[in-house]
Design a protein around this motif. Sequence first.
Motif, PDB file in Angstrom:
ATOM      1  N   UNK A   1      -6.690  -5.187  37.948  1.00  0.00           N
ATOM      2  CA  UNK A   1      -8.004  -4.168  38.090  1.00  0.00           C
ATOM      3  C   UNK A   1      -8.865  -3.177  38.282  1.00  0.00           C
ATOM      4  N   UNK A   2      -9.626  -4.515  39.262  1.00  0.00           N
ATOM      5  CA  UNK A   2     -10.706  -3.650  39.446  1.00  0.00           C
ATOM      6  C   UNK A   2     -10.718  -2.354  39.784  1.00  0.00           C
ATOM      7  N   UNK A   3     -11.955  -1.047  39.414  1.00  0.00           N
ATOM      8  CA  UNK A   3     -11.716  -0.113  39.879  1.00  0.00           C
ATOM      9  C   UNK A   3     -12.437  -0.239  41.483  1.00  0.00           C
ATOM     10  N   UNK A   4     -13.616  -1.285  41.640  1.00  0.00           N
ATOM     11  CA  UNK A   4     -14.149  -1.575  42.825  1.00  0.00           C
ATOM     12  C   UNK A   4     -13.607  -2.021  44.261  1.00  0.00           C
ATOM     13  N   UNK A   5     -11.982  -2.228  43.849  1.00  0.00           N
ATOM     14  CA  UNK A   5     -11.096  -2.834  44.758  1.00  0.00           C
ATOM     15  C   UNK A   5      -9.864  -2.060  44.998  1.00  0.00           C
ATOM     16  N   UNK A   6      -9.920  -2.143  46.577  1.00  0.00           N
ATOM     17  CA  UNK A   6      -8.483  -1.288  46.705  1.00  0.00           C
ATOM     18  C   UNK A   6      -7.784  -2.316  47.391  1.00  0.00           C
ATOM     19  N   UNK A   7      -6.709  -2.332  47.502  1.00  0.00           N
ATOM     20  CA  UNK A   7      -5.588  -3.485  48.136  1.00  0.00           C
ATOM     21  C   UNK A   7      -4.658  -2.787  49.034  1.00  0.00           C
ATOM     22  N   UNK A   8      -4.784  -3.070  49.928  1.00  0.00           N
ATOM     23  CA  UNK A   8      -4.289  -2.567  51.086  1.00  0.00           C
ATOM     24  C   UNK A   8      -3.148  -3.720  51.673  1.00  0.00           C
ATOM     25  N   UNK A   9      -2.051  -3.413  51.707  1.00  0.00           N
ATOM     26  CA  UNK A   9      -1.690  -4.126  51.984  1.00  0.00           C
ATOM     27  C   UNK A   9      -0.933  -3.993  53.993  1.00  0.00           C
ATOM     28  N   UNK A  10      -1.087  -5.187  54.631  1.00  0.00           N
ATOM     29  CA  UNK A  10      -0.777  -4.487  56.306  1.00  0.00           C
ATOM     30  C   UNK A  10       0.626  -3.882  56.445  1.00  0.00           C
ATOM     31  N   UNK A  11       1.796  -4.539  55.305  1.00  0.00           N
ATOM     32  CA  UNK A  11       3.325  -4.226  55.790  1.00  0.00           C
ATOM     33  C   UNK A  11       3.197  -2.023  55.261  1.00  0.00           C
ATOM     34  N   UNK A  12       2.644  -1.779  54.317  1.00  0.00           N
ATOM     35  CA  UNK A  12       2.009  -0.436  53.547  1.00  0.00           C
ATOM     36  C   UNK A  12       1.475   0.660  54.811  1.00  0.00           C
ATOM     37  N   UNK A  13       0.409  -0.446  55.413  1.00  0.00           N
ATOM     38  CA  UNK A  13      -0.347   0.288  56.215  1.00  0.00           C
ATOM     39  C   UNK A  13       0.531   0.574  57.668  1.00  0.00           C
ATOM     40  N   UNK A  90       3.083 -20.365  52.203  1.00  0.00           N
ATOM     41  CA  UNK A  90       3.973 -21.742  51.791  1.00  0.00           C
ATOM     42  C   UNK A  90       5.024 -20.391  50.368  1.00  0.00           C
ATOM     43  N   UNK A  91       6.410 -20.410  50.167  1.00  0.00           N
ATOM     44  CA  UNK A  91       7.120 -20.690  49.067  1.00  0.00           C
ATOM     45  C   UNK A  91       5.974 -19.618  47.917  1.00  0.00           C
ATOM     46  N   UNK A  92       5.272 -20.226  47.354  1.00  0.00           N
ATOM     47  CA  UNK A  92       4.548 -20.133  46.443  1.00  0.00           C
ATOM     48  C   UNK A  92       3.633 -18.664  46.877  1.00  0.00           C
ATOM     49  N   UNK A  93       2.616 -19.582  48.094  1.00  0.00           N
ATOM     50  CA  UNK A  93       1.664 -18.299  48.364  1.00  0.00           C
ATOM     51  C   UNK A  93       2.071 -17.152  48.422  1.00  0.00           C
ATOM     52  N   UNK A  94       3.730 -17.159  49.414  1.00  0.00           N
ATOM     53  CA  UNK A  94       4.427 -15.731  49.443  1.00  0.00           C
ATOM     54  C   UNK A  94       4.848 -14.487  47.665  1.00  0.00           C
ATOM     55  N   UNK A  95       5.234 -15.490  47.340  1.00  0.00           N
ATOM     56  CA  UNK A  95       5.676 -15.147  45.948  1.00  0.00           C
ATOM     57  C   UNK A  95       4.341 -14.375  44.955  1.00  0.00           C
ATOM     58  N   UNK A  96       3.186 -15.191  45.343  1.00  0.00           N
ATOM     59  CA  UNK A  96       2.099 -14.917  45.029  1.00  0.00           C
ATOM     60  C   UNK A  96       1.208 -13.415  45.627  1.00  0.00           C
ATOM     61  N   UNK A  97       1.875 -13.556  47.055  1.00  0.00           N
ATOM     62  CA  UNK A  97       1.170 -11.642  47.264  1.00  0.00           C
ATOM     63  C   UNK A  97       1.692 -11.199  47.178  1.00  0.00           C
TER      64      UNK A  97
END
Length: 100
Positions: A1-13, A90-97
Amino acid sequence: DDPDVLLVRFEELKRNPSRVIEQIAAFIGMDDVTPTKIQNVMDLTSFDRMKLADEQDMGLRFMRWLGVLRRAHVRQGEVGSADGSRLTFSTEQLAALESL
């Protein structure tokens, strides 16, 4: 929720590049974004253009020659890996992402 960070997923791009480019432009405060400018960004950042730049970059070529880099920096330009796997997360990493 940081206003100075924009999260861009490669899949969406990959799915909707013009919309993501518009989001990035808005995030950095550009207000004069036109369809022509968006198309220029898409052309300049296309997989073929970036792969060619990677192959011709003398610094990257030198690092590969030294053994610092083992392969091309630009992989395949598609979601997932060449063999269809989900890369090395890993499964955990994918879930977190995927929860982001």
